[in-house]
Design an enzyme around this catalytic site. Structure first.
Site: not given
Ligand code: GLA
Length: 353
Positions: A99, A105, A149, A198
């Site tokens: 977190g 995750s 990610d 987000y």
């Molecule tokens: C999070 C999301 C990614 C990306 C970033 C911002 O980490 O999981 O896919 O959008 O935010 O760059």
């Protein structure tokens, strides 16, 4: 029995561009989720962090709103894609903090998937694993993240940063100078990207693309944005400039110009803060201090809204910067941050033990 080491990631530049099919430059880091696991009939997993066992039936996979949803999500996504797997029993641990914006995750999802891929001989390619883990996160857990990610974790390579075009999924490895250190600084402010901010950013980006009649942010210039409502223009203007910065950052790193690379990172941070509204007082504090103390560059990493920041610093200044920033942060916010000195590392790997 198998042991999986699944890394976290930091994104050095190219923030909030992946869901608009732009450019990113992440690296896998040497903080890992570690999973020891074996085949079994049901699925049963113990988390050393949450200190509890979660168990579920493979024919009744349902969201429960807890940490094991990332495990359930992988079984669910495999089934959706027509892969036949048995169950597992396993223990999750490792030193990747949860977190804090370092992709714990995605790291957990890929640990489980990499195990199942090996144990049940699924022969999935790294890119298929990344897309499957993203599907689990988008459609099962309910977080509308991009591919950043998961891609960084399956493709991470020691000593290298990844340049990725999230539209074509073509990538390039660029060597990261060994005398430059990467300092990650967790503000102590938890970040929940399943939260609305987000998803809202993503919606605005998709709607802007629709209004412009373009498929990806790569095809958009700042002049094209004049016709958009003002919030859309401000948010998407950031994305357009960030794509350009990532291309410049790639060129700078290819030619070993760390100073130019760092300046682009810092420019990215202030654009994120002023025009994309995803920074926080704590992240800004870290970026300002790190720059004052001699970092090449610093910015928030990942989604923002709290979470972590990253700085690239000359090796000889790394400890001084970490110490002084921590000290001043504690005095200013009366709150203890965490810092990690990390390096570009291999992503996820499985071995028999
Ligand atoms: C999070 C999301 C990614 C990306 C970033 C911002 O980490 O999981 O896919 O959008 O935010 O760059």
């Amino acid at each position: 029995m198998y042991r999986v080491d699944s890394s976290g990631r930091v994104n050095l530049i190219g923030e909030h561009t992946d869901y608009a099919l732009g450019y990113v430059m992440p690296m896998a880091i040497n903080l890992y989720t570690v999973l020891h696991a074996q085949e079994d009939e049901k699925a049963r997993v113990y988390s050393q962090i949450f200190r509890e066992v979660k168990e579920f039936d493979l024919d009744k996979i349902q969201r429960a709103g807890d940490w094991a949803d990332y495990v359930r999500g992988i079984f669910w996504a495999l089934k959706e894609e027509g892969h036949d797997v048995g169950g597992m029993k396993g223990i999750l641990g490792g030193d990747l903090p949860i977190g804090s914006g370092l992709s714990s995750s995605a790291s957990l999802e890929l640990a489980v998937l990499a195990f199942l891929n090996e144990a049940y001989e699924l022969n999935l390619l790294p890119i298929e694993m990344a897309l499957l883990a993203q599907k689990a996160e988008n459609e099962f857990v309910g977080v509308p993240c991009g591919i950043l990610d998961q891609f960084a974790i399956v493709h991470g390579k020691r000593g290298h940063v990844i340049f990725l075009d999230t539209d074509t999924l073509r990538h390039e490895y660029i060597g990261f100078p060994s005398d430059v250190r990467v300092l990650v600084f967790y503000t102590g402010v938890k970040r929940e990207i399943s939260g609305s901010a987000y998803a809202e950013r993503r919606k605005v980006a998709e709607e802007a693309l629709r209004l412009l009649g373009k498929r990806t942010s790569k095809e958009v210039e700042e002049e094209d944005l004049r016709s958009l409502p003002s919030l859309y223009r401000r948010f998407f203007g950031y994305i357009v400039r960030e794509n350009r910065r990532v291309l410049e950052a790639r060129d700078a790193l290819r030619s070993g110009d760390v100073r130019a690379f760092g300046e682009l990172m810092t420019a990215s941070h202030w654009d994120l803060a002023r025009n994309y509204d995803v920074s926080s007082e704590e992240l800004d504090f870290f970026v300002r201090k790190a720059a004052e103390l001699g970092a090449y560059g610093a910015k928030l990493t990942g989604a923002g809204f709290g979470g972590s920041a990253v700085a690239i610093v000359p090796e000889e200044l790394a400890l001084d910067i970490a110490m002084r920033v921590t000290d001043e942060y504690v005095r200013h916010f009366n709150w203890e941050p965490d810092y990690h000195l990390v390096s570009p590392s291999d992503g996820v790997s499985v071995r028999r033990v």
